[in-house]
Scaffold this motif. Sequence first.
Motif, PDB file in Angstrom:
ATOM      1  N   LEU A  19       0.834  -1.199   0.000  1.00 11.98           N
ATOM      2  CA  LEU A  19       0.000   0.000   0.000  1.00 11.98           C
ATOM      3  C   LEU A  19       0.868   1.248   0.000  1.00 11.98           C
ATOM      4  N   ASN A  20       0.507   2.217  -0.836  1.00  9.13           N
ATOM      5  CA  ASN A  20       1.142   3.527  -0.793  1.00  9.13           C
ATOM      6  C   ASN A  20       0.181   4.471  -0.093  1.00  9.13           C
ATOM      7  N   LEU A  21       0.342   4.592   1.225  1.00  7.90           N
ATOM      8  CA  LEU A  21      -0.582   5.399   2.013  1.00  7.90           C
ATOM      9  C   LEU A  21      -0.484   6.878   1.679  1.00  7.90           C
ATOM     10  N   GLY A  22       0.637   7.288   1.078  1.00  4.16           N
ATOM     11  CA  GLY A  22       0.792   8.683   0.689  1.00  4.16           C
ATOM     12  C   GLY A  22      -0.187   9.108  -0.383  1.00  4.16           C
ATOM     13  N   LEU A  23      -0.763   8.151  -1.087  1.00  2.64           N
ATOM     14  CA  LEU A  23      -1.739   8.471  -2.136  1.00  2.64           C
ATOM     15  C   LEU A  23      -3.178   8.393  -1.636  1.00  2.64           C
ATOM     16  N   LEU A  24      -3.336   8.122  -0.340  1.00  2.84           N
ATOM     17  CA  LEU A  24      -4.668   7.984   0.231  1.00  2.84           C
ATOM     18  C   LEU A  24      -4.860   8.988   1.361  1.00  2.84           C
ATOM     19  N   GLU A  25      -6.075   9.432   1.517  1.00  3.57           N
ATOM     20  CA  GLU A  25      -6.402  10.270   2.672  1.00  3.57           C
ATOM     21  C   GLU A  25      -7.340   9.501   3.587  1.00  3.57           C
ATOM     22  N   ASP A  26      -7.350   9.831   4.831  1.00 10.32           N
ATOM     23  CA  ASP A  26      -8.143   9.219   5.901  1.00 10.32           C
ATOM     24  C   ASP A  26      -7.998   7.697   5.975  1.00 10.32           C
ATOM     25  N   ILE A  27      -6.828   7.173   5.548  1.00  8.33           N
ATOM     26  CA  ILE A  27      -6.495   5.763   5.738  1.00  8.33           C
ATOM     27  C   ILE A  27      -5.196   5.718   6.542  1.00  8.33           C
ATOM     28  N   LYS A  28      -5.266   5.171   7.763  1.00 11.73           N
ATOM     29  CA  LYS A  28      -4.112   5.210   8.656  1.00 11.73           C
ATOM     30  C   LYS A  28      -3.069   4.134   8.346  1.00 11.73           C
ATOM     31  N   ASP A  29      -3.544   2.931   8.056  1.00 18.00           N
ATOM     32  CA  ASP A  29      -2.632   1.812   7.847  1.00 18.00           C
ATOM     33  C   ASP A  29      -3.374   0.690   7.131  1.00 18.00           C
ATOM     34  N   ASP A  30      -2.728  -0.463   6.987  1.00 16.21           N
ATOM     35  CA  ASP A  30      -3.347  -1.570   6.249  1.00 16.21           C
ATOM     36  C   ASP A  30      -4.597  -2.107   6.947  1.00 16.21           C
ATOM     37  N   MET A  31      -4.590  -2.122   8.275  1.00 17.63           N
ATOM     38  CA  MET A  31      -5.759  -2.600   9.006  1.00 17.63           C
ATOM     39  C   MET A  31      -6.949  -1.666   8.767  1.00 17.63           C
ATOM     40  N   ASP A  32      -6.700  -0.375   8.831  1.00 12.46           N
ATOM     41  CA  ASP A  32      -7.747   0.612   8.585  1.00 12.46           C
ATOM     42  C   ASP A  32      -8.275   0.489   7.154  1.00 12.46           C
ATOM     43  N   PHE A  33      -7.374   0.283   6.204  1.00 11.78           N
ATOM     44  CA  PHE A  33      -7.753   0.102   4.800  1.00 11.78           C
ATOM     45  C   PHE A  33      -8.726  -1.064   4.662  1.00 11.78           C
ATOM     46  N   CYS A  34      -8.394  -2.195   5.274  1.00  8.11           N
ATOM     47  CA  CYS A  34      -9.202  -3.408   5.110  1.00  8.11           C
ATOM     48  C   CYS A  34     -10.561  -3.285   5.788  1.00  8.11           C
ATOM     49  N   PHE A  35     -10.618  -2.640   6.955  1.00 15.62           N
ATOM     50  CA  PHE A  35     -11.900  -2.474   7.628  1.00 15.62           C
ATOM     51  C   PHE A  35     -12.817  -1.542   6.850  1.00 15.62           C
ATOM     52  N   LYS A  36     -12.265  -0.472   6.315  1.00 11.37           N
ATOM     53  CA  LYS A  36     -13.092   0.457   5.538  1.00 11.37           C
ATOM     54  C   LYS A  36     -13.498  -0.145   4.197  1.00 11.37           C
ATOM     55  N   LEU A  37     -12.619  -0.922   3.592  1.00 11.23           N
ATOM     56  CA  LEU A  37     -12.950  -1.595   2.339  1.00 11.23           C
ATOM     57  C   LEU A  37     -14.099  -2.581   2.556  1.00 11.23           C
ATOM     58  N   ALA A  38     -14.043  -3.327   3.663  1.00 15.44           N
ATOM     59  CA  ALA A  38     -15.110  -4.278   3.965  1.00 15.44           C
ATOM     60  C   ALA A  38     -16.442  -3.565   4.176  1.00 15.44           C
ATOM     61  N   LYS A  39     -16.414  -2.493   4.919  1.00 15.35           N
ATOM     62  CA  LYS A  39     -17.651  -1.769   5.239  1.00 15.35           C
ATOM     63  C   LYS A  39     -18.245  -1.084   4.012  1.00 15.35           C
ATOM     64  N   GLU A  40     -17.379  -0.488   3.185  1.00 17.17           N
ATOM     65  CA  GLU A  40     -17.880   0.313   2.062  1.00 17.17           C
ATOM     66  C   GLU A  40     -18.118  -0.499   0.793  1.00 17.17           C
ATOM     67  N   GLU A  41     -17.358  -1.598   0.614  1.00 15.50           N
ATOM     68  CA  GLU A  41     -17.436  -2.313  -0.664  1.00 15.50           C
ATOM     69  C   GLU A  41     -17.754  -3.805  -0.529  1.00 15.50           C
TER      70      GLU A  41
END
Length: 434
Positions: free
Chosen positions: A367-389
Amino acid sequence: MENGNGLKIMENGLNLKLQNGTHWGFRGNRDLDTPPEITIRGVLGMLKDTLEPADPRPTIPLGHGDPSCFPSFRTAEVAEKAVADALHSANFNSYAPTAGLPSARRAVAEHLSVDLPYKLSVDDVYITIGCTQAIEVALSVLARPGANILLPRPGFPVYEARAAYSHLEIRFFDLLPEKGWDVDLDAIEDLADENTVAMVIINPGNPCGNVFTYQHLEKVAETARKLGFLVISDEVYHHLTFGSKPFVPMGVFGDIVPVLTLGSISKRWIVPGWRVGWLVINDPSGILKKTRIVDCIKGYLNISADPATFIQGALPQILEKTKEDFFQKIINMLKNTSDICDQRLKEIDCITCPHKAEGSMFVMVKLNLGLLEDIKDDMDFCFKLAKEESVIVLPGVVVGLKNWLRITFAIDPFSLEDALGRTKAFCQRHSNRK
C-alpha cells in the motif's frame, strides 16, 4: 476488583474468592488467550462483522485460501467417491494407529517419492489432522529450554503462535520482494546460533505466491547444514505452480540436511475441510533417529488426536487415482485468475505488486498510504474496504508486513474482477488526488 455477583478477583490473577470465603485455584492459560487481531481467522472474523448488512452486493472473500465454496473449484469426483467408498465399506469405523493407517502412510510415501531421488518408507510418514497439526507436532518436538526457531517474514502466523505456545524463541528472517521473495540467506547466518533448532520455509509460498528454485533450495540446505539445524518445509501447496519455476520439494536435499516435510490434500484437491495431512521425515542419513526426534514425534502422536479413520482409508484411492487432467484444470484456473489479479492491480495507483504470483493462491501487494487520505494503515484500509465495498482482504500486518495486503485470487474470475473493481473504486474515493 468485584463483579455484580459478589465475585472478588484477586490482584495476582491466580485465585478467585467468593464473599463466602471459597477460593478458586484455576484460571485460564494466558498462553492461549491470544488477541484475535493477530490471527488470520480472528481478523477475518472482525472484518466480516464490519460488513454493511444493507449492501445488496455479494460479499467477496479475498482474505483466505479456500476456493471450495466456488463451484468451479470443486474437488475431483474420484476423491469424493473414495471417501464414500471408505465410509460405506464399514472397514474404517475403528480407531486408527496413532501414526496413521499403514495403507495411508504407504500411499503418501509412494506419492511423494515420485519427486525424490530416494524412496520414502511407511515409517517415514505420519498422518495428521491437516497441515496445521503437522506444524503443531514439528514445533512441539523441537521445543526445549533456550531453543530458538527461524521463521520467514512475511509468513503463516500459525507458526509464530505455535512456537510461542511451545516457548520457542522466535527469530524472523526476511523474504526479499526485490528477489522474488527468496530467503535472505545472509540474515540466516546472522540470526542463527548454537540454540537454533530449525528454520521454516513455505514453498510454494503463503503469503507471497513465490516458488523457490532448485538452486535456491540447495543453498538453503547448505546453509542449514553449515549452521547445524534442520529445515521444516511446508509444502501444503505442492505442485500448485503456474509460472516458469517448477515445484521442487525440499526433501530432494535430505542427504544434505534433515528435512521435516509438512503437507496435506487440502489445497491441491480443494478440500481443506477434510482435515488430513502428513508429516514426513526426509533424512536418508538417519540423523533424526539418532537425535531422537523420531521417537519424540511418535510420543507426541500418542497423546494427540487423529484424523477421521474413514478419511485415512480413502487416502490411497485419492492419491493413486486422481487424474492429471484434474490438477491441470485447477492450475489453469489459478493461472487465469492470477493474471486477472495482476492486470487489475496495475490499475490501482495506491497498490504495488513487486512480484507476480507464480504459485499457491496468494499475492502480496504494498500500500502507498501517501496516495490515500483518511487511511491510517493496512488494518484501517481493510476495515473500511469491507464496510464500504463488501470486499474482504487480509491486512499484511497479520502475516508480518505492515501496510501490505495479502490477496487471494483462488475464486471465480467474475467475482475477482468485481472485487478488484470495487477496490479500485474505493481507492479512487479515498485518493488524496481527487
